[in-house]
Each structure stands twice: as structure tokens, then as C-alpha cells.
Motif scaffolding. Structure first.
Motif, short mmCIF file in Angstrom:
data_model
loop_
_atom_site.label_atom_id
_atom_site.label_comp_id
_atom_site.label_asym_id
_atom_site.label_seq_id
_atom_site.Cartn_x
_atom_site.Cartn_y
_atom_site.Cartn_z
N GLU A 240 0.83 -1.21 0.00
CA GLU A 240 0.00 0.00 0.00
C GLU A 240 0.87 1.26 0.00
O GLU A 240 0.61 2.22 0.72
CB GLU A 240 -0.96 0.01 1.19
N GLY A 241 1.92 1.22 -0.80
CA GLY A 241 2.78 2.38 -0.97
C GLY A 241 3.85 2.56 0.08
O GLY A 241 4.70 3.45 -0.04
N GLN A 242 3.86 1.71 1.11
CA GLN A 242 4.87 1.82 2.17
C GLN A 242 5.97 0.78 1.95
O GLN A 242 5.68 -0.40 1.78
CB GLN A 242 4.24 1.59 3.54
N ASN A 243 7.21 1.24 1.96
CA ASN A 243 8.34 0.34 1.78
C ASN A 243 8.54 -0.46 3.06
O ASN A 243 8.95 0.08 4.09
CB ASN A 243 9.60 1.15 1.45
N ILE A 244 8.26 -1.75 3.01
CA ILE A 244 8.35 -2.59 4.21
C ILE A 244 9.68 -3.33 4.32
O ILE A 244 9.94 -3.98 5.32
CB ILE A 244 7.20 -3.62 4.25
N THR A 245 10.53 -3.21 3.30
CA THR A 245 11.76 -3.99 3.27
C THR A 245 12.67 -3.68 4.44
O THR A 245 13.19 -4.58 5.11
CB THR A 245 12.51 -3.77 1.95
N ALA A 246 12.89 -2.39 4.68
CA ALA A 246 13.81 -1.98 5.74
C ALA A 246 13.07 -1.40 6.95
O ALA A 246 13.69 -0.81 7.83
CB ALA A 246 14.80 -0.95 5.20
N MET A 247 11.76 -1.58 6.99
CA MET A 247 10.95 -1.04 8.08
C MET A 247 11.26 -1.76 9.39
O MET A 247 11.42 -2.98 9.41
CB MET A 247 9.46 -1.20 7.73
N LYS A 248 11.36 -1.01 10.47
CA LYS A 248 11.63 -1.62 11.77
C LYS A 248 10.44 -2.48 12.20
O LYS A 248 9.30 -2.21 11.84
CB LYS A 248 11.91 -0.54 12.82
N ASP A 249 10.73 -3.53 12.98
CA ASP A 249 9.71 -4.51 13.36
C ASP A 249 8.51 -3.87 14.04
O ASP A 249 7.37 -4.25 13.78
CB ASP A 249 10.32 -5.58 14.28
N LYS A 250 8.77 -2.91 14.92
CA LYS A 250 7.67 -2.28 15.66
C LYS A 250 6.73 -1.55 14.71
O LYS A 250 5.50 -1.60 14.87
CB LYS A 250 8.24 -1.33 16.70
N LYS A 251 7.28 -0.87 13.73
CA LYS A 251 6.46 -0.16 12.76
C LYS A 251 5.77 -1.12 11.79
O LYS A 251 4.67 -0.86 11.30
CB LYS A 251 7.32 0.85 11.98
N PHE A 252 6.44 -2.25 11.52
CA PHE A 252 5.89 -3.22 10.57
C PHE A 252 4.75 -4.05 11.16
O PHE A 252 3.91 -4.55 10.43
CB PHE A 252 7.02 -4.15 10.09
N ALA A 253 4.71 -4.19 12.48
CA ALA A 253 3.74 -5.07 13.15
C ALA A 253 2.29 -4.84 12.72
O ALA A 253 1.57 -5.81 12.43
CB ALA A 253 3.88 -4.95 14.67
N PRO A 254 1.80 -3.59 12.64
CA PRO A 254 0.42 -3.39 12.20
C PRO A 254 0.17 -3.87 10.77
O PRO A 254 -0.94 -4.28 10.43
CB PRO A 254 0.22 -1.88 12.31
N LEU A 255 1.22 -3.81 9.93
CA LEU A 255 1.09 -4.29 8.55
C LEU A 255 1.23 -5.81 8.49
O LEU A 255 0.61 -6.46 7.65
CB LEU A 255 2.13 -3.63 7.66
N ARG A 256 2.05 -6.36 9.38
CA ARG A 256 2.30 -7.80 9.38
C ARG A 256 1.02 -8.60 9.59
O ARG A 256 0.83 -9.65 8.97
CB ARG A 256 3.30 -8.14 10.49
N ARG A 257 0.12 -8.10 10.43
CA ARG A 257 -1.12 -8.82 10.68
C ARG A 257 -2.03 -8.86 9.46
O ARG A 257 -2.95 -9.68 9.38
CB ARG A 257 -1.87 -8.19 11.87
N ARG A 258 -1.75 -7.98 8.49
CA ARG A 258 -2.57 -7.93 7.28
C ARG A 258 -2.01 -8.80 6.17
O ARG A 258 -2.54 -8.81 5.06
CB ARG A 258 -2.68 -6.48 6.81
N MET A 259 -0.92 -9.53 6.47
CA MET A 259 -0.33 -10.48 5.52
C MET A 259 -0.20 -11.82 6.23
O MET A 259 0.52 -11.92 7.21
CB MET A 259 1.06 -10.01 5.08
N GLN A 260 -0.90 -12.82 5.74
CA GLN A 260 -0.89 -14.12 6.39
C GLN A 260 -0.49 -15.20 5.38
O GLN A 260 -0.33 -14.93 4.19
CB GLN A 260 -2.25 -14.43 7.01
N MET A 261 -0.36 -16.43 5.88
CA MET A 261 0.12 -17.51 5.03
C MET A 261 -0.61 -18.81 5.34
O MET A 261 -0.90 -19.11 6.51
CB MET A 261 1.62 -17.70 5.23
N VAL A 262 -0.94 -19.55 4.29
CA VAL A 262 -1.45 -20.92 4.40
C VAL A 262 -0.36 -21.83 3.86
O VAL A 262 0.09 -21.67 2.72
CB VAL A 262 -2.75 -21.11 3.60
N PHE A 263 0.07 -22.79 4.68
CA PHE A 263 1.23 -23.60 4.34
C PHE A 263 0.85 -24.86 3.58
O PHE A 263 -0.30 -25.30 3.58
CB PHE A 263 2.00 -23.96 5.61
#
Length: 326
Positions: free
Chosen positions: A75-98
Motif C-alpha cells: 500500500e505504498g509503504q516500503n516494508i523492506t527496511a521497516m523496523k519490526d515495531k512499525k511493521f507489526a500493524p502491517l504484518r497482521r494484514r499479511m498471512q500464510m497458508v502452508f
């Protein structure tokens, strides 16, 4: 597919992923200069031979693996080098089925606790009763009976376990789910049920899927667009209708020829067979990574890396894109 087809959800540019080996000065080049765009509401499938980097790419895009080089924007935000704390709200919006429903669920946890884990991690519910109520709603959404709430994974079939894994993935109402060969370990009779479930959930929750697979009949059923990979490179990206009717990369053409035919008359027709061995990702060939196996390769293919460029409405990485591979 959603009407907001051209709303970019995730975009990867110049992604490289290398793995160091135990041998000195030896590196596995799993992904090389991968560009990819994922639109909101679509299902984009990744296909290719085993070891081509599909699962590595899926994990790298949602930061389960760090990229060696390149950038991923969500959504326009560079997540590659984003710190974990800032990335956490975005992380919950990306999930995985194994892929393996037997290995992806903790055998010591009950179904209630497996599905509740992401809810509790992100403090979605205020009370235990509210969490249980939400878990029961998710179980109903994926077709797991409520009376199985306190059962353990070993008490379920493979298809039921995968439904539990899907319930866990949608618990946080994500925007993107990476499905890593979610039906390849299931019986054929169960595969269609799980695929139909994924489609229903996509409509219900507005999900976007990155679907990793190798069965081209499954891909034809589930995908809107298809990305073909070979040895860590993107060969071609197109809608499934375009790809299946007229592949523009020779490797894609060979994949299409490998699809089993139900018609016995068509089964006996001449079919192209890809010859040679897949080059080692430790020692990539010069030029186009496919040229050592490509019967259409020219001298240029062995020396110059083809760019992924637009050709007739799709993206192709081939010096001879658009030629007839029949």
C-alpha cells in the motif's frame, strides 16, 4: 476478481535473495532481480518447477525472509527496511497458508487455541469468551463443526487440517494471504473442496491471494493472473486466459505442453519435451538463465540477460518474445 483490479496492493522491485552455504565462497542465488505487482482482490499464481524460488519469493514478499536486495512496498509503504515495531500493524494484514497441513499445526494445541493464537497475539478480543465466540465463527466460515473445538490436529483428516490452517490465516482479517501449495498434499477429491472454499472466502472477505502451485489445472481454476518462474527469474506474467492460449516465453510453452490431456486422441499428439538439466542456482549460466535448455536460443541469449518488458499487454523476459513456439 474485484473490480478494483488496478489498485496496487503490493509491489516488488529488483528482489534478490541469496543463501550462503557451508562451503566457502558458495552462494545459492534463489531469486534474481524479481519485479512483481499484486493488485487488490486478485489471485496471482506463481508457477514453475520445484526449486525455482516460488516459496522463497512468497515468504520474502511478506518479510518471513529478508530480501538480500530490492524493495517491497505494501500500500505504498516500503516494508523492506521497516523496523519490526512499525511493521507489526502491517504484518497482521499479511498471512500464510502452508503446504503441509500435518506439519503446520502444533500437535500439542487444540483447535480452539490454534485459531485463537493470532487473535490473542494482537489482542483482538477483550475476553476469553469473546475469543472463543470468534473462533467458532471462523470454524463455521471454513466448514469445521463447532463440536470439534477441543480436538487435537491428529484427530482430523488432511482436508480438515487445512481448513483449520485457513481459519487461522483469516482470523486477523488480512488483505493478503500467501497460499503455498495449499492443496498439493491433499487427495484430489478434497482439493476441489478447499479451492472452492478459498474462492468463497475471497469474495466474502475481499482477500488477495498469492497462490503458489505447480499443478497447472489447479492454477487454471483459481488464478486471475499467472507469473511463471524459472531458476529464480520471472519469465512471463499474464492473465491466465492469455497464458494458456498463447504463451510468449518458450519455457511457458513447454509448461503448457506438460498439462495432462483427458482426451485420448489429443494425448497421442506430438508434445514437446524439455531436455537437459536445470542449471545449478549456485552457478547461474550467463545471459538468459533458460538458454541452456531452450531449443530456440540464439547467441545473444547466452550473453545478454533479457529484461522483463511489456509485450502485447503482458510482461515477458525473452529476446524472442512474441515468436511462435509451435
Amino acid at each position: 476478481m474485484s473490480e478494483v483490479k488496478h489498485e496496487v496492493l503490493l509491489q516488488a522491485k529488483g528482489i534478490y535473495k541469496n543463501f550462503e552455504t557451508s562451503k566457502k565462497d558458495q552462494t545459492v542465488h534463489a531469486l534474481t532481480n524479481v519485479d512483481l505487482t499484486l493488485y487488490r482482490g486478485e489471485t496471482l499464481a506463481l508457477v514453475g518447477e520445484s526449486g525455482c524460488g516460488k516459496s522463497t519469493l512468497g515468504r520474502t514478499l511478506i518479510r518471513m525472509l529478508p530480501a538480500t536486495r530490492g524493495s517491497v512496498t505494501f500500500e505504498g509503504q516500503n516494508i523492506t527496511a521497516m523496523k519490526d515495531k512499525k511493521f507489526a500493524p502491517l504484518r497482521r494484514r499479511m498471512q500464510m497458508v502452508f503446504q503441509d497441513p500435518y506439519a503446520s499445526l502444533d500437535p500439542r494445541m487444540k483447535v480452539r487455541d490454534i485459531i485463537a493464537e493470532p487473535l490473542e497475539t494482537y489482542h483482538v478480543c477483550k475476553t476469553k469468551a469473546e475469543t472463543t465466540h470468534r473462533v467458532l465463527e471462523l470454524m463455521q466460515a471454513v466448514g469445521v463443526p463447532a463440536e470439534f473445538l477441543n480436538r487435537y490436529p491428529h484427530q482430523f483428516s488432511g482436508g480438515q487440517r487445512q481448513r483449520i490452517g485457513i481459519a487461522r490465516a483469516i482470523a486477523l482479517q488480512p488483505d493478503l494471504i500467501v497460499c503455498d501449495e495449499p492443496v498439493s498434499a491433499l487427495d484430489v477429491s478434497v482439493q476441489s473442496q478447499v479451492l472452492n472454499l478459498l474462492k468463497d472466502l475471497q469474495k466474502q472477505y475481499g482477500l488477495t491471494y498469492l497462490f503458489i502451485g505447480h499443478d497447472l489445472s489447479v492454477i487454471n481454476f483459481i488464478a486471475d493472473r499467472v507469473c511463471v518462474m524459472f531458476l529464480g527469474h520471472v519469465c512471463e506474467v499474464a492473465t491466465k486466459e492469455e497464458l494458456y492460449s498463447r504463451p510468449m516465453h518458450p519455457y511457458t510453452a513447454f509448461l503448457m505442453d506438460a498439462i495432462p490431456q483427458a482426451d485420448p486422441h489429443r494425448r497421442n499428439q506430438h508434445r514437446r519435451v524439455l531436455m537437459g538439466e536445470v542449471p545449478s542456482p549456485v552457478n547461474l549460466p550467463s545471459g538468459c538463465c533458460f538458454h541452456t535448455r531452450c531449443p530456440y536460443a540464439t547467441e545473444r541469449c547466452g550473453t545478454e540477460v533479457p529484461e522483463l518488458r511489456e509485450w502485447d499487454g503482458r510482461m515477458v523476459a525473452c529476446h524472442r518474445a512474441g515468436e511462435n513456439w509451435d
